[in-house]
Design an enzyme around this catalytic site. Structure first.
Site, short mmCIF file in Angstrom:
data_model
loop_
_atom_site.label_atom_id
_atom_site.label_comp_id
_atom_site.label_asym_id
_atom_site.label_seq_id
_atom_site.Cartn_x
_atom_site.Cartn_y
_atom_site.Cartn_z
N ASP A 199 0.74 -16.10 -28.68
CA ASP A 199 0.54 -14.70 -29.04
C ASP A 199 -0.30 -14.67 -30.32
O ASP A 199 0.22 -14.80 -31.43
CB ASP A 199 1.88 -13.98 -29.23
CG ASP A 199 1.69 -12.52 -29.64
OD1 ASP A 199 0.52 -12.08 -29.75
OD2 ASP A 199 2.70 -11.83 -29.84
N TYR B 258 7.67 -11.52 -33.48
CA TYR B 258 7.58 -10.19 -32.86
C TYR B 258 6.41 -10.19 -31.89
O TYR B 258 5.33 -10.67 -32.22
CB TYR B 258 7.36 -9.13 -33.95
CG TYR B 258 7.13 -7.73 -33.41
CD1 TYR B 258 8.15 -7.03 -32.77
CD2 TYR B 258 5.89 -7.10 -33.55
CE1 TYR B 258 7.94 -5.74 -32.29
CE2 TYR B 258 5.67 -5.81 -33.08
CZ TYR B 258 6.70 -5.14 -32.45
OH TYR B 258 6.49 -3.87 -31.97
N LYS C 261 -5.48 -6.47 -32.67
CA LYS C 261 -5.89 -6.28 -34.07
C LYS C 261 -7.39 -6.52 -34.30
O LYS C 261 -8.18 -5.61 -34.05
CB LYS C 261 -5.02 -7.14 -34.98
CG LYS C 261 -3.52 -6.73 -34.84
CD LYS C 261 -2.64 -7.35 -35.87
CE LYS C 261 -1.17 -7.11 -35.61
NZ LYS C 261 -0.58 -5.98 -36.28
C1 LIG Z 1 2.15 -11.22 -33.03
C2 LIG Z 1 2.16 -9.81 -32.52
N1 LIG Z 1 2.23 -9.58 -31.20
C3 LIG Z 1 2.24 -8.35 -30.71
C4 LIG Z 1 2.18 -7.25 -31.52
C5 LIG Z 1 2.19 -5.87 -30.94
O1 LIG Z 1 0.94 -5.29 -31.09
P1 LIG Z 1 0.76 -3.71 -31.08
O2 LIG Z 1 1.38 -3.20 -32.33
O3 LIG Z 1 -0.73 -3.51 -31.01
O4 LIG Z 1 1.44 -3.20 -29.85
C6 LIG Z 1 2.12 -7.43 -32.91
C7 LIG Z 1 2.07 -6.28 -33.81
O5 LIG Z 1 2.13 -6.37 -35.01
C8 LIG Z 1 2.09 -8.75 -33.42
O6 LIG Z 1 2.04 -8.99 -34.73
#
Ligand SMILES: Cc1ncc(COP(=O)(O)O)c(C=O)c1O
Length: 427
Positions: free
Chosen positions: A237, A142, A265
């Site tokens: 990511d 994700y 995060k």
């Molecule tokens: C690996 C990863 N990328 C992107 C995101 C998206 O981040 P946000 O919820 O701050 O938009 C998340 C959210 O859990 C994530 O786990």
């Protein structure tokens, strides 16, 4: 009705599904979500005044524990000087320098407010830099909710994807190829077929969104080699793994230097802060220097930067990751032993302060493996623990998080509680 039920009913009348992010609704485990009143250290309290040992950690950010006094003080101090200026501040430079120091592949950084923004812009940047449209992502990873990333595999193995959400035009996902995580042969085939059209490959370098899934060494090495050979941008990511699995993120554990990295995060310490960064040559394609557009009213918000900077300071103290890793290991080993004692099919894994629990006979390698695990068993475990005041993410597909505030004694307490739950599951 208890207060959680009352609030959930009230919320459903005014907020779609009663929540501002879908997983919070308990849809995949059933029941009523806990409305949180306050948090401190390793604990959260719901509106019934029930205290829980918390392994959600705000889905990752709370690595130093909730409401850490030093982080709160930094935010208070920043707030007294104004909440938002829409103009550059010195704090933004300091945190960018700090990120570049800790993650050496990052030569330049841009701050944004959410992980979704970071990954969305990293993709746009990779496309702008390469002049190519096609991207590769992996099933079960994700990357936030931007259109071209809400995609599922196409009809054939190497056909481009279809939207996985209503409201996303098929035209927007037709440039995204979805491959199986850890499948080296498929990756090689995809590059052999379309390599010179691929703008970037984006991956979760330890997946946390299909529970915790580790990449194989050959998978990450092949990824780096193929992207380099074909001039495609490799995007790590690290929104979840950054400063979570190790101080230098997953890339420091893999020994891989990605071209771009997205973060979120932990770098916001619980406030809305995220970032993308990487090779100077690529980063300079972003506006105002280059033609790839990106902007944000609250980007680099001074309160978020203050919380992030203090968090980054705390995690660099002596023994921080050694302790975090040891405690997370203690938790999963304790659960595994408790499950075995009771004959419950279960495995677990952890890296740094992140863990995965699987009701399966082996740790999953990809989304298909995870989907074949016993999701009903997870639901029993989840509710059994929640009834005994221990909170996990309300879905079998989520990783869990330990913080520096989880003492060895608290982890032992959690393991003792789990024995009772595994015992009931065995009946
Ligand atoms: C690996 C990863 N990328 C992107 C995101 C998206 O981040 P946000 O919820 O701050 O938009 C998340 C959210 O859990 C994530 O786990």
């Amino acid at each position: 009705m208890n207060r959680n039920e009352i609030l959930f009913n009230r919320a459903k009348a005014i907020i779609p599904g009663g929540v501002n992010s879908p997983v919070r609704a308990f849809g995949s485990v059933g029941g009523v979500p806990c409305f949180i009143k306050k948090a401190q250290g390793a604990y959260v309290w719901d509106e019934n005044d029930t205290r829980y040992i918390d392994y959600v950690g705000s889905w990752g950010p709370a690595i130093v524990g909730h409401a850490h006094p030093e982080v709160l003080e930094a935010v208070r101090e920043a707030a007294a000087g104004g909440l938002s200026f829409g103009a550059p501040t010195e704090g933004e430079i300091i945190i960018a320098e700090e990120i570049a120091k800790l993650v050496p592949s990052v030569e330049q950084v841009r701050l944004v407010s959410s992980g979704t923004e970071a990954t969305m812009t990293a993709i746009r940047l990779a496309r702008g830099y390469t002049g190519r449209d096609k991207i590769i992502k992996f099933e079960g990873c994700y990357h936030g909710h931007s259109d071209s990333l809400l995609v599922k595999a196409g009809s054939g193995l190497l056909t481009f994807g279809n939207p996985s959400s209503a409201g996303v035009p098929a035209d927007f996902t037709k440039h995204t190829l979805v491959l199986e995580y850890n499948n080296v042969a498929q990756l090689e085939e995809a590059f052999a077929q379309s390599g010179n059209d691929i703008a970037c490959v984006i991956l979760e370098p330890f997946v946390g969104n299909m529970n915790l899934v580790r990449p194989s060494e050959s998978f990450v090495n092949t990824l780096r080699t193929l992207t380099e050979q074909h001039g495609a941008v490799l995007v790590y990511d690290e929104v979840m793994t950054g400063f979570r699995v190790a101080l230098g993120g997953a890339q420091s554990l893999h020994g891989i230097k990605p071209d771009l990295t997205t973060m979120g995060k932990v770098i916001g310490g619980g406030m809305p802060l995220a970032a993308f960064g990487g090779k100077r040559e690529i980063m300079e394609c972003i506006s105002p220097l280059g033609g790839v557009y990106q902007a944000g009213t609250l980007s680099g918000n001074p309160l978020a930067v203050a919380a992030g900077l203090k968090t980054l300071e705390i995690i660099q103290r002596d023994g921080f990751y050694e302790n975090l890793t040891a405690r997370t290991g203690q938790l999963v080993q304790g659960f595994t032993a408790a499950a075995q004692e009771n004959g419950v099919q279960f495995t677990a894994d952890s890296v740094g302060g992140m863990f995965g629990l699987y009701f399966a006979d082996h740790t999953p390698q990809n989304y298909g493996d995870m989907a074949r695990s016993n999701i009903d068993a997870f639901k029993h475990f989840f509710h059994g623990m929640l009834e005994r005041n221990v909170a996990f993410g309300p879905s079998a597909y989520e990783a869990g998080f330990v913080s520096a505030a989880h003492t060895p004694e608290l982890i032992d307490e959690t393991i003792v509680i789990s024995r009772e739950v595994f015992q009931n599951m065995a009946k």
